[in-house]
Design an enzyme around this catalytic site. Structure first.
Site, short mmCIF file in Angstrom:
data_model
loop_
_atom_site.label_atom_id
_atom_site.label_comp_id
_atom_site.label_asym_id
_atom_site.label_seq_id
_atom_site.Cartn_x
_atom_site.Cartn_y
_atom_site.Cartn_z
N CYS A 9 0.87 -1.19 0.00
CA CYS A 9 0.00 0.00 0.00
C CYS A 9 0.90 1.23 0.00
O CYS A 9 2.07 1.14 -0.39
CB CYS A 9 -0.98 -0.03 1.18
SG CYS A 9 -0.21 0.05 2.80
N ASN A 12 2.33 1.44 4.39
CA ASN A 12 2.63 0.17 5.09
C ASN A 12 2.32 0.26 6.59
O ASN A 12 2.97 -0.40 7.40
CB ASN A 12 4.08 -0.27 4.84
CG ASN A 12 4.38 -1.71 5.27
OD1 ASN A 12 5.52 -2.03 5.64
ND2 ASN A 12 3.42 -2.58 5.24
N CYS A 14 -1.35 0.84 7.45
CA CYS A 14 -2.80 0.58 7.60
C CYS A 14 -3.22 -0.66 6.81
O CYS A 14 -3.46 -1.73 7.39
CB CYS A 14 -3.63 1.78 7.14
SG CYS A 14 -3.36 3.26 8.13
N ARG A 15 -3.32 -0.55 5.49
CA ARG A 15 -3.92 -1.63 4.70
C ARG A 15 -3.02 -2.84 4.49
O ARG A 15 -3.47 -3.99 4.64
CB ARG A 15 -4.39 -1.09 3.34
CG ARG A 15 -5.55 -0.12 3.46
CD ARG A 15 -5.73 0.67 2.20
NE ARG A 15 -4.58 1.55 1.95
CZ ARG A 15 -4.36 2.22 0.83
NH1 ARG A 15 -5.22 2.10 -0.17
NH2 ARG A 15 -3.30 2.99 0.71
N SER A 16 -1.76 -2.62 4.09
CA SER A 16 -0.95 -3.80 3.76
C SER A 16 -0.57 -4.65 4.98
O SER A 16 -0.48 -5.87 4.85
CB SER A 16 0.27 -3.44 2.90
OG SER A 16 1.12 -2.53 3.53
N ASP A 124 -8.48 3.76 1.17
CA ASP A 124 -7.52 4.13 2.19
C ASP A 124 -8.26 4.63 3.44
O ASP A 124 -8.96 5.64 3.37
CB ASP A 124 -6.62 5.24 1.63
CG ASP A 124 -5.46 5.56 2.54
OD1 ASP A 124 -5.48 5.11 3.70
OD2 ASP A 124 -4.54 6.25 2.08
P1 4NP Z 1 -1.75 2.85 4.13
O1 4NP Z 1 -2.39 4.20 4.70
O2 4NP Z 1 -1.23 3.18 2.75
O3 4NP Z 1 -2.93 1.92 4.09
O4 4NP Z 1 -0.68 2.44 5.11
C1 4NP Z 1 -1.70 5.43 4.74
C2 4NP Z 1 -0.76 5.64 5.71
C3 4NP Z 1 -0.11 6.87 5.76
C4 4NP Z 1 -0.40 7.85 4.84
C5 4NP Z 1 -1.35 7.61 3.85
C6 4NP Z 1 -1.99 6.39 3.79
N1 4NP Z 1 0.25 9.11 4.90
O5 4NP Z 1 -0.10 9.99 4.11
O6 4NP Z 1 1.15 9.27 5.73
#
Ligand code: 4NP
Length: 155
Positions: A9, A12, A14-16, A124
């Site tokens: 993702c 790294n 939240c989703r992955s 997201d």
């Molecule tokens: P992820 O979520 O891609 O599912 O881990 C996010 C985590 C951090 C950010 C965006 C999405 N950020 O902008 O820092």
């Protein structure tokens, strides 16, 4: 045979990490030998534990992801993994742009592996609330289950 799968993702956190945990649970259920990891296309959260809301969503679903630490995708990942699975279309586009010519991995979108959900992203949840994290878990589990079943069927 051991299959290797990397979930990717943006951050790294939240989703992955949820996808890594969901796929690990499905691989165990199907008795599939698997080397499973996750990474982000971005580097902002390298070394961080998963977002507390993702940890809580995992915990509500009976899995612990607190021990995971974020890392960024590397060139070596394209040669190391059998499958690299993007959580949304942006992650997929970034992976295809990074992909070296001698890429070994099969690159796909997670929900392409779920019946009737082809092309859909895992939204997201970073700017959302617990409901968004629970929805992400539900969708991630569908994709993880489909992927594990497809891999198990291939032998
Ligand atoms: P992820 O979520 O891609 O599912 O881990 C996010 C985590 C951090 C950010 C965006 C999405 N950020 O902008 O820092």
């Amino acid at each position: 045979m051991t299959v290797s799968v990397l979930f990717v993702c943006l951050g790294n956190i939240c989703r992955s990490p949820l996808a890594e945990a969901a796929f690990r649970a499905e691989a165990e259920r199907l008795d599939l030998q698997a080397d499973i990891d996750s990474a982000g296309t971005g580097n902002w959260h390298v070394g961080h534990a998963p977002d507390p809301r993702a940890q809580a969503a995992a915990f509500r679903n009976g899995v612990d992801i607190s021990y995971l630490r974020a890392r960024q995708v590397t060139h070596g990942d394209f040669g190391r993994f059998d499958h690299i699975v993007a959580l949304d279309a942006y992650n997929l586009a970034d992976l295809l742009a990074l992909k070296p010519r001698d890429c070994r991995a099969r690159i796909s979108l997670l929900l392409d592996h779920a019946e009737g959900r082809k092309g859909e992203p895992i939204a997201d949840p970073y700017h959302g609330d617990d409901t968004d994290f629970d929805r992400a878990w539900t969708d991630i589990m569908l994709g993880a289950r489909g992927l594990a079943e497809h891999i198990a069927a291939e032998g």
